[in-house]
Design a protein around this motif. Structure first.
Motif, PDB file in Angstrom:
ATOM      1  N   CYS A 244      43.506  13.013  52.976  1.00 16.29           N
ATOM      2  CA  CYS A 244      42.763  13.058  54.242  1.00 16.29           C
ATOM      3  C   CYS A 244      41.288  12.678  54.072  1.00 16.29           C
ATOM      4  O   CYS A 244      40.554  12.627  55.040  1.00 16.29           O
TER       5      CYS A 244
ATOM      6  N   LYS B  88      47.023  19.092  50.477  1.00 14.15           N
ATOM      7  CA  LYS B  88      47.415  18.188  49.385  1.00 14.15           C
ATOM      8  C   LYS B  88      47.006  18.752  48.018  1.00 14.15           C
ATOM      9  O   LYS B  88      45.899  19.231  47.817  1.00 14.15           O
TER      10      LYS B  88
ATOM     11  N   CYS C 269      44.266  19.666  54.393  1.00 10.24           N
ATOM     12  CA  CYS C 269      45.631  19.134  54.605  1.00 10.24           C
ATOM     13  C   CYS C 269      46.643  19.702  53.621  1.00 10.24           C
ATOM     14  O   CYS C 269      47.828  19.401  53.710  1.00 10.24           O
TER      15      CYS C 269
ATOM     16  N   CYS D 274      43.515  20.732  48.649  1.00  7.96           N
ATOM     17  CA  CYS D 274      42.711  20.398  49.828  1.00  7.96           C
ATOM     18  C   CYS D 274      42.955  21.458  50.889  1.00  7.96           C
ATOM     19  O   CYS D 274      44.084  21.689  51.298  1.00  7.96           O
TER      20      CYS D 274
ATOM     21  N   CYS E   6      39.654  14.316  48.979  1.00  8.50           N
ATOM     22  CA  CYS E   6      41.119  14.409  48.996  1.00  8.50           C
ATOM     23  C   CYS E   6      41.725  13.004  49.092  1.00  8.50           C
ATOM     24  O   CYS E   6      41.242  12.176  49.848  1.00  8.50           O
TER      25      CYS E   6
HETATM   26 ZN   LIG Z   1      43.238  16.651  52.377  1.00  7.54          ZN
END
Ligand SMILES: [Zn+2]
Length: 308
Positions: free
Chosen positions: A220, A239, A237, A234, A217
Motif C-alpha cells: 500500500c 502486509k 493493510c 504494515c 509497505c
Molecule cells: Zn501496507
C-alpha cells in the motif's frame, strides 16, 4: 503470447516514492493520481488479454516516432493479417459526448480520447508503410472501469465499453491466427525501433533531507511501523514482509532516488529508520552486495548480475 510486457513508468515509480515521503504540490499529486489510475486500468486490460490464445502476439506500451512525432500505444495485438491498437482508459463516472467533444457530467470538457486514438492510428499506418509491411489496422479506445458511462454515444465509434470487453475477447479467440514469418519479421523490426521512455519530464525536485525516512509497505506504499520478530507488519493493510526483503527493497528505492549516493551501512540505517540494529543492516548488505574497502570507509557495490 506476450512479446513485450508492461512495466510501470519511471515517472510513476518516482512519483509513488515521493508521494509517500514528501508533500507533492496539488498539481504533481493530481498528475500522480492520474498516472496511477491509468496504469491500474492498463493492468486490468492486460488480464483480459491473458485469456487470448498464444497465437496472438501482444506488445504493450509501444513508444514510437513517426514523421517526427512521438506517440504511444497502450496495447498492440498482432496477427498475420490484422493489427489491433488499443488506447486503454480507466475513466470512472458519467460523461457525455456532444459535437465530437467530451464532457464530464458536470460539464467540464476533457481531451477527446478518440482523437488521441486516431492520431496514433494514422501515425502507425504511416509507420507500416515506411517499414513496408502491409497489415490492416483496427484501433479502439477501451474503457475498463465498470463504473464508466458515456451518454449520447453514436453507434459506430471505435469504442469498447466495459461490458463489451468479454464479447470482444471471445470473438478474437474464435479465430486463432497462425503466426508467419512475416509477423516475426515485423515484431523484430518494430522492437528494434522502439524508443526508450524519456524519464523525468516535469517532475518535482527533491533533496535527501526533504524526504521522510522509513520503510514503506510493498503493497500500500504507506510507512511500515511495526516489527514482529523477523517480519515487518504494515498496520494499514496487514502486509507481512521479511526484514531482509524490506531492507533490500528500500536500498533499491534509495538507489533509484539517489543514484549518485554510495550505499553504506550508516546511510541505509538512516534511510530505513525503523531498524534499530546497525548490525542487522550490515549483515543484510553484506549478504547481498559486494563490500568495497576504502582507506577510511567502506561501501557496498551491487554485484554485476543485479546492476542495471
Ligand atoms: Zn501496507
Amino acid at each position: 503470447m506476450l512479446i513485450k510486457p508492461r512495466y510501470e513508468s519511471v515517472e510513476l515509480k518516482l512519483l509513488r516514492f515521493l508521494n509517500t515521503r514528501m508533500n507533492l504540490s496539488p498539481k504533481d499529486a493530481g498528475y500522480f493520481l492520474n498516472l496511477e489510475k491509468g496504469y491500474e486500468g492498463e493492468l486490468v486490460f492486460d488480464k483480459w488479454l491473458e485469456n487470448l490464445s498464444d497465437n496472438w502476439l501482444i506488445m504493450n506500451d509501444l513508444l514510437l516516432e513517426t514523421n517526427n512525432t512521438i506517440y504511444q500505444i497502450d496495447s498492440t495485438l498482432i496477427s498475420p493479417d490484422i493489427i489491433y491498437l488499443f488506447e486503454v482508459k480507466n475513466f470512472e463516472g458519467d460523461y457525455y459526448l456532444e459535437d465530437d467533444k467530451w464532457y464530464t457530467i458536470s460539464g467540464k470538457e476533457i481531451k477527446n480520447p478518440l482523437l488521441q486514438l486516431k492520431r496514433a492510428e494514422s501515425l502507425f499506418r504511416r509507420l507500416l508503410q515506411d517499414l513496408r509491411f502491409s497489415f490492416s489496422i483496427e484501433a479502439y479506445v477501451v474503457f475498463v472501469n465498470p463504473d464508466f458511462f458515456l451518454y449520447q454515444t453514436p453507434m459506430n465509434v471505435p469504442i469498447i465499453f466495459p461490458n463489451q470487453i468479454d464479447g470482444f475477447m471471445k470473438k478474437l479467440n474464435m479465430r486463432s491466427p497462425r503466426q508467419t514469418n512475416g509477423t516475426s519479421k515485423f515484431v523484430e523490426r518494430l522492437s528494434s525501433i522502439l524508443l526508450e521512455e524519456s524519464p523525468y519530464k516535469n517532475l518535482p525536485g527533491y533533496t535527501y533531507d526533504q524526504l521522510k525516512k522509513g520503510i514503506t509497505c510493498s503493497k500500500c506504499f504507506g510507512f511500515v511501523t511495526r516489527i514482529n520478530e523477523n517480519n515487518l507488519v504494515c498496520k494499514r493493510c496487514g502486509k507481512l514482509e521479511k526484514i531482509s526483503e524490506a531492507v533490500l527493497r528500500s536500498v533499491e528505492e534509495y538507489r533509484f532516488l539517489f543514484p549518485e549516493k554510495k550505499i553504506t551501512t550508516n546511510a541505509i540505517h538512516e534511510w530505513c529508520d525503523l531498524i534499530e540494529s546497525k548490525k542487522t543492516i550490515r549483515r543484510i548488505l553484506k549478504e547481498n552486495f559486494i563490500l568495497m574497502q576504502q582507506a577510511r570507509s567502506s561501501y557496498f557495490q551491487i554485484p554485476p548480475s543485479k546492476g542495471d
